[in-house]
Design a protein around this motif. Sequence first.
Motif, mmCIF file in Angstrom:
data_model
loop_
_atom_site.group_PDB
_atom_site.id
_atom_site.type_symbol
_atom_site.label_atom_id
_atom_site.label_comp_id
_atom_site.label_asym_id
_atom_site.label_seq_id
_atom_site.Cartn_x
_atom_site.Cartn_y
_atom_site.Cartn_z
ATOM 1 N N SER A 126 0.837 -1.201 0.000
ATOM 2 C CA SER A 126 0.000 0.000 0.000
ATOM 3 C C SER A 126 0.871 1.249 0.000
ATOM 4 N N GLY A 127 2.056 1.126 0.539
ATOM 5 C CA GLY A 127 3.012 2.227 0.551
ATOM 6 C C GLY A 127 4.391 1.698 0.882
ATOM 7 N N SER A 128 5.420 2.326 0.351
ATOM 8 C CA SER A 128 6.783 1.881 0.638
ATOM 9 C C SER A 128 7.734 3.045 0.456
ATOM 10 N N ALA A 129 8.892 2.924 1.082
ATOM 11 C CA ALA A 129 9.917 3.959 0.956
ATOM 12 C C ALA A 129 11.285 3.342 1.170
ATOM 13 N N ARG A 130 12.278 3.977 0.567
ATOM 14 C CA ARG A 130 13.669 3.604 0.766
ATOM 15 C C ARG A 130 14.405 4.878 1.171
ATOM 16 N N VAL A 131 15.135 4.802 2.268
ATOM 17 C CA VAL A 131 15.889 5.948 2.768
ATOM 18 C C VAL A 131 17.350 5.545 2.876
ATOM 19 N N LYS A 132 18.217 6.349 2.289
ATOM 20 C CA LYS A 132 19.658 6.136 2.409
ATOM 21 C C LYS A 132 20.216 7.326 3.172
ATOM 22 N N LEU A 133 20.914 7.044 4.260
ATOM 23 C CA LEU A 133 21.519 8.077 5.086
ATOM 24 C C LEU A 133 22.932 7.631 5.417
ATOM 25 N N ILE A 186 17.662 1.848 4.318
ATOM 26 C CA ILE A 186 16.467 1.295 4.958
ATOM 27 C C ILE A 186 15.358 1.174 3.917
ATOM 28 N N LEU A 187 14.715 0.018 3.893
ATOM 29 C CA LEU A 187 13.585 -0.220 3.001
ATOM 30 C C LEU A 187 12.385 -0.612 3.855
ATOM 31 N N PHE A 222 -2.917 -4.296 9.446
ATOM 32 C CA PHE A 222 -1.728 -3.597 8.959
ATOM 33 C C PHE A 222 -0.543 -4.534 9.043
ATOM 34 N N PHE A 223 0.274 -4.527 8.035
ATOM 35 C CA PHE A 223 1.492 -5.327 8.013
ATOM 36 C C PHE A 223 2.655 -4.388 7.672
ATOM 37 N N VAL A 224 3.683 -4.415 8.465
ATOM 38 C CA VAL A 224 4.840 -3.556 8.222
ATOM 39 C C VAL A 224 6.088 -4.418 8.201
ATOM 40 N N ASP A 225 6.876 -4.285 7.166
ATOM 41 C CA ASP A 225 8.172 -4.985 7.060
ATOM 42 C C ASP A 225 9.240 -3.943 6.781
ATOM 43 N N TRP A 226 10.417 -4.163 7.356
ATOM 44 C CA TRP A 226 11.527 -3.271 7.068
ATOM 45 C C TRP A 226 12.830 -4.027 7.056
ATOM 46 N N LEU A 227 13.761 -3.513 6.304
ATOM 47 C CA LEU A 227 15.114 -4.065 6.214
ATOM 48 C C LEU A 227 16.085 -2.914 6.421
ATOM 49 N N VAL A 228 17.092 -3.155 7.194
ATOM 50 C CA VAL A 228 18.177 -2.181 7.340
ATOM 51 C C VAL A 228 19.452 -2.898 6.927
ATOM 52 N N TYR A 229 20.132 -2.333 5.966
ATOM 53 C CA TYR A 229 21.375 -2.953 5.512
ATOM 54 C C TYR A 229 22.359 -1.893 5.114
#
Length: 88
Positions: free
Chosen positions: A46-53, A58-59, A81-88
Motif C-alpha cells: 500500500s506504501g513503501s519507501a527507501r531511505v539512504k543516510l 532502509i527499506l 496492517f502489516f509492516v516490514d523493514w530491512l536495514v542494511y
Amino acid sequence: MASVVLSEAEKLYIVHGIQEDLRVDGRGCEDYRCAEVETDVVSNTSGSARVKLGHTDILVGVKAEMGTPKLEKPDEGYLEFFVDWLVY
C-alpha cells in the motif's frame, strides 16, 4: 522518557568532541550526511519507501487490508496492517 547515565569520562569525551568540532566518524559538528528518499519502491504494498543516510540503507513496506465483517457481527469490519523493514 528514559534517562541515560553517562560516566564522567563519557561526558568529557562528548564535550571535547564538541569543542574540537569532531565526531567519531570524522565529520564536523555541523556536517551532515547526504540523505536520499524514494517512495513507492515496492509494487505489491500500500506504501513503501527507501531511505539512504550515509552508509545506512532502509527499506520499508506497509500493507493495509480491510477485512470482511463476520456473519455474526455484520456492522463490525476490521483493518489489518502489516509492516516490514530491512536495514542494511
